[in-house]
Design an enzyme around this catalytic site. Structure first.
Site, PDB file in Angstrom:
ATOM      1  N   GLY A   1       0.828  -1.210   0.000  1.00  0.00           N
ATOM      2  CA  GLY A   1       0.000   0.000   0.000  1.00  0.00           C
ATOM      3  C   GLY A   1       0.860   1.256   0.000  1.00  0.00           C
ATOM      4  O   GLY A   1       0.455   2.301   0.508  1.00  0.00           O
TER       5      GLY A   1
ATOM      6  N   GLN B   1      -2.080   6.986   1.157  1.00  0.00           N
ATOM      7  CA  GLN B   1      -1.783   8.030   2.148  1.00  0.00           C
ATOM      8  C   GLN B   1      -0.854   7.519   3.256  1.00  0.00           C
ATOM      9  O   GLN B   1       0.195   8.119   3.540  1.00  0.00           O
ATOM     10  CB  GLN B   1      -3.091   8.507   2.787  1.00  0.00           C
ATOM     11  CG  GLN B   1      -2.883   9.323   4.060  1.00  0.00           C
ATOM     12  CD  GLN B   1      -4.170   9.636   4.801  1.00  0.00           C
ATOM     13  OE1 GLN B   1      -4.704  10.725   4.636  1.00  0.00           O
ATOM     14  NE2 GLN B   1      -4.669   8.719   5.607  1.00  0.00           N
TER      15      GLN B   1
ATOM     16  N   SER C   1      -9.252  -1.868  10.996  1.00  0.00           N
ATOM     17  CA  SER C   1     -10.037  -0.646  10.827  1.00  0.00           C
ATOM     18  C   SER C   1     -11.204  -0.565  11.805  1.00  0.00           C
ATOM     19  O   SER C   1     -11.824  -1.576  12.158  1.00  0.00           O
ATOM     20  CB  SER C   1     -10.600  -0.645   9.401  1.00  0.00           C
ATOM     21  OG  SER C   1     -11.633   0.291   9.269  1.00  0.00           O
TER      22      SER C   1
ATOM     23  N   GLU D   1     -13.950   0.323  10.984  1.00  0.00           N
ATOM     24  CA  GLU D   1     -15.139  -0.128  10.248  1.00  0.00           C
ATOM     25  C   GLU D   1     -15.558  -1.535  10.689  1.00  0.00           C
ATOM     26  O   GLU D   1     -16.686  -1.956  10.432  1.00  0.00           O
ATOM     27  CB  GLU D   1     -14.888  -0.106   8.741  1.00  0.00           C
ATOM     28  CG  GLU D   1     -14.838   1.294   8.134  1.00  0.00           C
ATOM     29  CD  GLU D   1     -16.183   2.011   8.113  1.00  0.00           C
ATOM     30  OE1 GLU D   1     -17.195   1.392   7.765  1.00  0.00           O
ATOM     31  OE2 GLU D   1     -16.213   3.209   8.460  1.00  0.00           O
TER      32      GLU D   1
ATOM     33  N   TYR E   1     -16.185  -4.100   2.876  1.00  0.00           N
ATOM     34  CA  TYR E   1     -14.877  -3.648   3.360  1.00  0.00           C
ATOM     35  C   TYR E   1     -14.691  -4.027   4.834  1.00  0.00           C
ATOM     36  O   TYR E   1     -13.670  -4.601   5.219  1.00  0.00           O
ATOM     37  CB  TYR E   1     -14.763  -2.131   3.174  1.00  0.00           C
ATOM     38  CG  TYR E   1     -13.556  -1.528   3.870  1.00  0.00           C
ATOM     39  CD1 TYR E   1     -12.296  -1.597   3.306  1.00  0.00           C
ATOM     40  CD2 TYR E   1     -13.694  -0.884   5.108  1.00  0.00           C
ATOM     41  CE1 TYR E   1     -11.186  -1.049   3.949  1.00  0.00           C
ATOM     42  CE2 TYR E   1     -12.593  -0.333   5.759  1.00  0.00           C
ATOM     43  CZ  TYR E   1     -11.344  -0.426   5.169  1.00  0.00           C
ATOM     44  OH  TYR E   1     -10.260   0.113   5.812  1.00  0.00           O
TER      45      TYR E   1
ATOM     46  N   GLY F   1      -7.172  10.707  -0.294  1.00  0.00           N
ATOM     47  CA  GLY F   1      -7.808  10.685  -1.613  1.00  0.00           C
ATOM     48  C   GLY F   1      -9.057  11.560  -1.625  1.00  0.00           C
ATOM     49  O   GLY F   1      -9.747  11.689  -0.605  1.00  0.00           O
TER      50      GLY F   1
ATOM     51  N   LYS G   1     -12.871  15.490   0.332  1.00  0.00           N
ATOM     52  CA  LYS G   1     -13.898  15.979  -0.593  1.00  0.00           C
ATOM     53  C   LYS G   1     -14.367  17.351  -0.141  1.00  0.00           C
ATOM     54  O   LYS G   1     -14.490  18.283  -0.945  1.00  0.00           O
ATOM     55  CB  LYS G   1     -15.079  14.989  -0.633  1.00  0.00           C
ATOM     56  CG  LYS G   1     -16.239  15.449  -1.487  1.00  0.00           C
ATOM     57  CD  LYS G   1     -17.282  14.354  -1.648  1.00  0.00           C
ATOM     58  CE  LYS G   1     -18.526  14.895  -2.343  1.00  0.00           C
ATOM     59  NZ  LYS G   1     -19.516  13.828  -2.635  1.00  0.00           N
TER      60      LYS G   1
ATOM     61  N   GLU H   1     -25.150   2.031   6.833  1.00  0.00           N
ATOM     62  CA  GLU H   1     -24.286   3.124   7.312  1.00  0.00           C
ATOM     63  C   GLU H   1     -23.683   2.771   8.670  1.00  0.00           C
ATOM     64  O   GLU H   1     -24.248   1.984   9.441  1.00  0.00           O
ATOM     65  CB  GLU H   1     -25.139   4.416   7.400  1.00  0.00           C
ATOM     66  CG  GLU H   1     -24.397   5.693   7.734  1.00  0.00           C
ATOM     67  CD  GLU H   1     -23.200   6.006   6.834  1.00  0.00           C
ATOM     68  OE1 GLU H   1     -22.079   5.633   7.217  1.00  0.00           O
ATOM     69  OE2 GLU H   1     -23.391   6.640   5.767  1.00  0.00           O
TER      70      GLU H   1
HETATM   71  P1  GDP Z   1     -15.360   5.729   5.982  1.00  0.00           P
HETATM   72  O1  GDP Z   1     -15.688   6.040   7.413  1.00  0.00           O
HETATM   73  O2  GDP Z   1     -14.180   4.823   5.837  1.00  0.00           O
HETATM   74  O3  GDP Z   1     -16.502   5.252   5.180  1.00  0.00           O
HETATM   75  O4  GDP Z   1     -14.831   7.151   5.385  1.00  0.00           O
HETATM   76  P2  GDP Z   1     -15.491   8.222   4.391  1.00  0.00           P
HETATM   77  O5  GDP Z   1     -14.644   9.448   4.513  1.00  0.00           O
HETATM   78  O6  GDP Z   1     -15.672   7.669   3.011  1.00  0.00           O
HETATM   79  O7  GDP Z   1     -16.953   8.485   4.989  1.00  0.00           O
HETATM   80  C1  GDP Z   1     -17.164   8.965   6.277  1.00  0.00           C
HETATM   81  C2  GDP Z   1     -18.642   9.219   6.489  1.00  0.00           C
HETATM   82  O8  GDP Z   1     -19.067  10.339   5.713  1.00  0.00           O
HETATM   83  C3  GDP Z   1     -19.562   8.064   6.096  1.00  0.00           C
HETATM   84  O9  GDP Z   1     -20.514   7.876   7.114  1.00  0.00           O
HETATM   85  C4  GDP Z   1     -20.232   8.563   4.816  1.00  0.00           C
HETATM   86  O10 GDP Z   1     -21.532   8.016   4.590  1.00  0.00           O
HETATM   87  C5  GDP Z   1     -20.323  10.048   5.131  1.00  0.00           C
HETATM   88  N1  GDP Z   1     -20.518  10.876   3.924  1.00  0.00           N
HETATM   89  C6  GDP Z   1     -21.524  11.781   3.716  1.00  0.00           C
HETATM   90  N2  GDP Z   1     -21.417  12.330   2.498  1.00  0.00           N
HETATM   91  C7  GDP Z   1     -20.326  11.763   1.923  1.00  0.00           C
HETATM   92  C8  GDP Z   1     -19.717  11.936   0.638  1.00  0.00           C
HETATM   93  O11 GDP Z   1     -20.153  12.714  -0.206  1.00  0.00           O
HETATM   94  N3  GDP Z   1     -18.594  11.197   0.394  1.00  0.00           N
HETATM   95  C9  GDP Z   1     -18.072  10.313   1.314  1.00  0.00           C
HETATM   96  N4  GDP Z   1     -16.957   9.624   1.042  1.00  0.00           N
HETATM   97  N5  GDP Z   1     -18.650  10.124   2.525  1.00  0.00           N
HETATM   98  C10 GDP Z   1     -19.761  10.843   2.827  1.00  0.00           C
END
Ligand code: GDP
Length: 322
Positions: free
Chosen positions: A8, A12, A123, A125, A147, A183, A190, A279
């Site tokens: 990996g 990051q 993780s 998760e 995942y 990312g 984002k 979720e």
């Molecule tokens: P994760 O905890 O590994 O799934 O990390 P993420 O950064 O992808 O998502 C964190 C949380 O943000 C999750 O509960 C998503 O459902 C929520 N979320 C809400 N809107 C967005 C979006 O537009 N993009 C992503 N990636 N997550 C979002």
């Protein structure tokens, strides 16, 4: 001089860990997959001292060859399909790489040299639909995505190799960790990238999914220190790593937009495309074991992390011509 092998390496954490280990005097090899991988050049440019070695978590013999040729003291398995939504779209590939990849790498170590110390990137998760709050090493798992399921498999596989073969195998149960190198698909980056682009007039708004989930977000640079510390102990063990603070996605938006003097409610919309089939609503770490035994603690808090990422995106977006 100690030697480490990192899977990996183009992600990051791979870059932060390689920099950290090189700073400590390690010789560092990074496993690189694919022919003419475009990310190889970027990571080599970023970390000139890094040595790349060919291999793939899908391919057993390539892992044996990589471990044989690099003769590492420590192996860090950071390679994975790591974005939760991709794991629903490609569940079998996720199981193969994120899950079975752990077995393949542990088998390579078992066959080549059982004294090699092993770190598995587990993780938060895995806690998914959480059974207790906050989550510690003893909290039962209830993963909510392919995942999370694959990571739980990787965790138990690591524990099993430790118990079956007396290998020095550790599982670091890391809560979400972010940085300017995250990312753009992950929610922190984002948002911080959108804030920068909106502030600079390059974008009008940003569409997101569920704004209510809460995460324990820390700084990736702090978390790679914990990975290394786990492998320096007298006994192998599993550790939860997190800040102990939790914040909703909505708060992330509020802090990020406020940092450039904007109100998030004027720019954030929602789009069902970003909702997930299941979720994870609340993650918050109890990392008292790591704080006590590893003497680890984070140096960046939530607001500091968000500001760091917004500032970096502002600098990057200002430098880009479009
Ligand atoms: P994760 O905890 O590994 O799934 O990390 P993420 O950064 O992808 O998502 C964190 C949380 O943000 C999750 O509960 C998503 O459902 C929520 N979320 C809400 N809107 C967005 C979006 O537009 N993009 C992503 N990636 N997550 C979002």
């Amino acid at each position: 001089m100690k030697t480490a092998l990192i899977t990996g390496i183009t992600g990051q954490d791979g870059a932060y860990l390689a920099e950290h280990l090189i700073g400590l005097g390690y010789r560092v090899h990074g496993l690189i997959r694919g022919q003419n991988n475009p990310k190889a050049e970027a990571v080599q440019r970023l970390i000139p001292k890094l040595e790349l070695v060919e291999g793939d978590l899908l391919d057993q013999s390539s892992l044996i060859a990589a471990v044989e040729s690099t003769q590492p003291d420590e192996v860090y398995n950071l390679g994975a399909i790591s974005f939760v939504p991709v794991s629903w779209r490609q569940p079998v590939l996720t199981s193969e790489i994120t899950g079975l990849g752990v077995t393949r790498l542990l088998e390579a170590i078992r066959l080549v040299n059982r004294d090699i110390r092993f770190y598995q990137a587990s993780s938060s998760e895995m806690f998914g639909k959480v059974r207790e709050v906050p989550q510690s090493e003893t909290t039962p798992f209830h993963p909510r995505s392919p995942y999370g399921v694959a990571k739980a498999y990787g965790h138990y596989t690591t524990v099993n190799y430790r118990e079956s073969y007396e290998m020095f195998a550790c599982s670091g149960i890391l809560f979400n960790h972010e940085s300017p190198r995250r990312g753009l698909e992950f929610v922190t980056r984002k948002v911080t990238n959108a804030v920068a682009r909106i502030k600079l007039g390059k974008q009008e708004n940003v569409l997101m999914g569920d704004l209510s989930p809460k995460r324990d977000w820390g700084f990736a640079g702090d978390y790679v220190r914990a990975m290394h510390l786990m492998l320096q102990q007298d006994e192998p063990d599993d550790y939860v790593i997190g800040t102990g603070e939790t914040h909703a996605v909505e708060e992330l938006c509020a802090v990020a937009f406020a940092h450039v003097g904007l109100d998030w409610q004027d720019f954030v919309g929602t789009d069902p495309r970003f909702l997930r089939p299941a979720e994870v609503n609340l993650l918050i770490a109890d990392s008292s074991k790591a704080r006590e035994k590893l003497e680890w603690q984070p140096s960046v808090d939530f607001a500091g992390l968000v500001r760091m990422m917004v500032d970096s995106d502002l600098a990057q977006e200002s430098a880009k011509c479009e």
